[in-house]
Design an enzyme around this catalytic site. Structure first.
Site, PDB file in Angstrom:
ATOM      1  N   SER A 250       1.112  -1.033  -0.150  1.00  0.00           N
ATOM      2  CA  SER A 250      -0.087   0.030  -0.146  1.00  0.00           C
ATOM      3  C   SER A 250       0.789   1.146  -0.449  1.00  0.00           C
ATOM      4  O   SER A 250       1.977   1.272   0.643  1.00  0.00           O
ATOM      5  CB  SER A 250      -0.893   0.082   1.321  1.00  0.00           C
ATOM      6  N   ASP A 322       7.907  -9.380  10.439  1.00  0.00           N
ATOM      7  CA  ASP A 322       7.997 -10.538  10.438  1.00  0.00           C
ATOM      8  C   ASP A 322       7.072 -11.238  12.020  1.00  0.00           C
ATOM      9  O   ASP A 322       7.903 -10.852  12.924  1.00  0.00           O
ATOM     10  CB  ASP A 322       9.422 -11.179  10.759  1.00  0.00           C
TER      11      ASP A 322
END
EC number: 3.5.1.11
Length: 800
Positions: A250, A322
């Site tokens: 995005s 992560d």
């Protein structure tokens, strides 16, 4: 003769009756945008005005009534999409599409999203406002299921409609969380490279973000086993078969008053999601005396993930942190039911699930879990081998308060109330963007961020037995990356690396600097932004990085070996500004060359299957610019050639020749015909559109379109040997909110508001989107009423 005429008249009459019947049936399947309906449990009348694009503007005296009406109108346009989305986490796609989705169902069931959902719902306070409004929304969906027409997809698949429950909302959010995760594509692949090729090859990969790249700056203002490869292949395979879009990347930027012509905040956001039909977002404007939001909803979720009102606006990009790790587990050689931990042997947990399969027997399968999570061996057919590997995912390990966060965000009145909701987002990691009428701009990286022991990298499969590679704990939300009213007068995100937090760079799968660099350059260079210039920027198709790579690589070409036609095109590339317009010819030659550089560099070591996996990662995107600049490195040599050691120059020369020949084979020898529109196309695919005979009815497109991967108008496409770039993901909406004139803020959807192919709003925005045009997000009630194409009134049953 008279008998023949009578027979023909009878046949004609039957055909006429059939045609009338088909016409009546088709019309009965259309969404109902006007008239009056009774709706259970309403306390008062609800008026829904549909604008010219089918967007509902819902007015009610109470929020519960408004959310009931929202559920109904959302379902009549998107029930099929809702149905598919709730089925992913439950492992119920095979029931719709047959055995081809069996592997996908097994995989998602093993993730434990649905089990985590059941636990979460069992702990909810059923009297909380979040739950009350969610149940009202579900009541509206279920009333449509009971009384509204059945979408055509249910007839075609033979599927029965079933009521929606709270668990379905959480399962939809859980799927969204996993589709963000990039670790499943990257960690096993990197581990395999390490085991097969050695540390030297890892050293020449852009595993960590380059320290010279463009980072998002913080500012706080008190306001060796082959199993690894198989895991990667398995996950890629099941994700490719999903009949619902994946969430990917995005852009967003929010401009402070000091950067705008009006002295008011301007907010821009375009979340990048896989293209599909229907598109992911359902727009709805909900207004009550104590609540108003113009929002963007995913199927089956009551609170908008993107939204604005007259006081504030918010949007999302993917953080790319992560939050998913893999662990090697150590088997007990004498007892297969146990695995090793630092405290001794521990029993596996065994989970049995059943999957209904269309036109086949119900399948029962079992998988096992360790303390880390599901063991991937046996979950999918490609995953085999002796070493158990478990998947640990933050989403299913921590308390799930994502819906409480969404409720808090949508009901916040100011920046402090909005920020207070964000610590409840544990996964997926989101960059939450914010701007308001008071002149505040902000960005928060919202996620549960954990710390690891020194020297432990989460980019590889970890040791699950010793206890030495376990997370040490979570950071307090105050330590997360953020910027609130920074002195440079804007915040932005392009899924790129955030600056250091808590004295460290937080590990993730961040995108390269390409979009971030362009965004920062444009924002820094101008202090009189308005809605028009912001809307032009969100459509920008210029890469600041690719022309620099061209300049670097052209130096390596032996011009004496090039033909006159090749010299002309090389010169054109040298003068290319990086813009991807439809008539441009440089983009095609550049991407063919880029693909062949990657292929000729990596495929000999990785093999064709692992090379395909590498192309699907963000690591590959970062590697392009970083790796191309490396004059020496392990990857340049082609290990299949004997008695030769290839250099970067050799690879570049071969790749240019390969690219040139492939383009000539596809388009002929006239470079004027090598235009971007011939290779860069977008088709919005519907799951039923995979049946060729139904493709033209359900799918929308294809269209040639400007833009490319990793420019602001980010149109992502996979690299493969075809050399044709079928766009798979891109801006799922483009929104510009100008607080100097909120009621004239603008937006667009990729196809249309409705997922019903018989609705006139199924694809009425598709051409506007391709042309880069916008439409108004209306909020003024008088204007909405005067311009409404239709009005649907919901009344309590007692009024009838």
């Amino acid at each position: 003769m008279k008998k023949l005429k009578k027979v023909l008249l009878v046949i004609a009459g039957i055909l006429l009756i059939l045609l009338i019947g088909v016409y009546i049936f088709i019309n009965s399947l259309k969404p109902d945008y006007d008239g009056e309906k009774k709706l259970s449990d309403l306390t008062g009348e609800v008026n829904v005005y549909f604008d010219m694009y089918g967007i509902p503007h819902i007015y009610a005296d109470k929020q519960e009534d408004a959310f009931r009406a929202l559920g109904y109108v959302h379902a009549q346009d998107r029930l099929w999409q809702m149905e598919l989305l709730r089925r992913v986490a439950k492992g119920k796609l095979s029931e719709v599409f047959g055995k081809d989705l069996l592997e996908t169902d097994k995989f998602f069931l093993s993730l434990g999203i649905d089990d985590h959902t059941k636990h979460t719902v069992s702990q909810l306070d059923m009297q909380s406002e979040m739950v009350v409004l969610s149940k009202a929304y579900l009541d509206g969906i279920n009333e449509f299921i009971e009384k509204g027409p059945t979408p055509v997809e249910f007839y075609l698949t033979g599927l029965d409609k079933e009521p929606f429950v709270l668990e379905d909302i959480y399962d939809a959010v859980g799927y969204m969380a996993f589709s963000f995760a990039m670790a499943h594509k990257t960690d096993p692949l990197l581990t395999n490279i390490k085991n097969q090729l050695g540390e030297a090859y890892l050293k020449d990969l852009a595993i960590m973000s380059d320290t010279s790249t463009v980072w998002i700056k913080n500012y706080n203002n008190t306001v060796s086993d082959s199993l690894e490869t198989n895991i990667t292949a398995s996950v890629i395979n099941v994700m490719e078969k999903l009949p619902v879009p994946q969430f990917e990347g995005s852009n967003s930027w929010v401009l402070s008053p000091e950067k705008t012509k009006s002295g008011k905040v301007i907010f821009a956001n375009d979340p990048h999601i896989g293209f599909a039909q229907p598109s992911v977002w359902y727009e709805a404007h909900v207004s009550t005396p104590d609540y108003e939001k113009y929002g963007y909803h995913i199927a089956g979720v009551p609170f908008p993930l993107l939204g604005h009102d007259r006081n504030l606006a918010y949007g999302l990009t993917m953080f790319q942190n992560d939050d998913l790790n893999f662990y090697y587990e150590q088997k007990n050689p004498s007892d297969s039911t146990k695995y090793r931990t630092e405290l001794g042997w521990k029993d596996y947990e065994y989970v049995t699930k059943e999957i209904k399969v269309k036109d086949a027997e119900t399948i029962s399968f079992m998988y096992k879990k360790t303390r880390h999570g599901p063991v991937m061996n046996g979950v999918a057919k490609q995953v085999s081998g002796e070493i158990p590997i478990a998947m640990s995912w933050v989403y299913t390990k921590e308390k799930n308060e994502v819906m409480d966060a969404l409720y808090g965000m949508t009901h916040a009145k100011d920046i402090d109330g909005f920020k207070a909701a964000l610590p409840k987002i544990h996964a997926p990691g989101l960059n939450v963007m914010y701007g308001d009428a008071d002149g505040n701009v902000a960005w928060w990286a919202s996620a549960k961020l954990y710390t690891m022991p020194d020297s432990v990298s989460t980019k590889f499969i970890l040791d699950g037995a010793s206890g030495r590679q376990e997370p040490l704990g979570y950071l307090d939300f105050s330590k997360n990356p953020s910027a609130i009213n920074p002195p440079w007068n804007y915040v932005y995100s392009a899924n790129n690396q955030p600056d250091s937090i808590a004295g460290m760079l937080y590990p993730g799968y961040y995108l390269p600097e390409n979009r971030a660099r362009r965004i920062v350059a444009l924002l820094d260079g101008k202090n009189d932004w308005d809605k028009e210039s912001a809307s032009k920027m969100i459509l920008d198709v210029t890469s600041p990085v690719n022309p620099q790579l061209v300049t670097e690589l052209i130096k390596l070409l032996d011009v004496s070996s090039l033909s006159d036609e090749q010299l002309v095109q090389v010169d054109a590339l040298k003068n290319w500004d990086g813009a991807y317009t439809l008539e441009n010819t440089n983009g095609l030659l550049y991407h063919r060359c880029e693909y062949y550089v990657l292929k000729n560099t990596f495929e000999d070591e990785l093999g064709s299957e692992q090379f395909k996996q590498f192309l699907s990662t963000h690591l590959m995107k970062r590697q392009i610019a970083w790796g191309t600049k490396m004059k020496e490195g392990s990857w340049w040599d082609n290990i299949t050639t004997k008695n030769e050691v290839e250099t970067r120059n050799d690879i570049v020369l071969k790749s240019f020749a390969d690219a040139w020949n492939s383009i000539v084979n596809d388009f002929g020898s006239d470079p004027n015909q090598w235009t971007w529109d011939k290779v860069h196309t977008l088709e919005h695919g519907h799951p039923i559109g995979r049946v060729e005979s139904l493709r033209s009815f359900f799918n929308v497109g294809p269209f040639p379109l400007h833009g490319s991967r990793e420019v602001i108008n980010n149109m992502a496409f996979p690299y493969d040997s075809t050399g044709f770039y079928k766009v798979s993901a891109g801006p799922s909406t483009r929104r510009i909110i100008d607080f100097s004139d909120v009621e004239n803020s603008i937006s667009i959807l990729p196809t249309g508001q409705s997922g019903n192919p018989f609705s006139k709003h199924y694809k009425d925005q598709a051409k506007l989107y391709i042309k880069g045009e916008f439409r108004k997000m209306m909020m003024n009630r008088e204007e909405i009423q005067n311009k409404a194409e239709s009005k649907l009134v919901f009344k309590p049953k007692s009024d009838f």
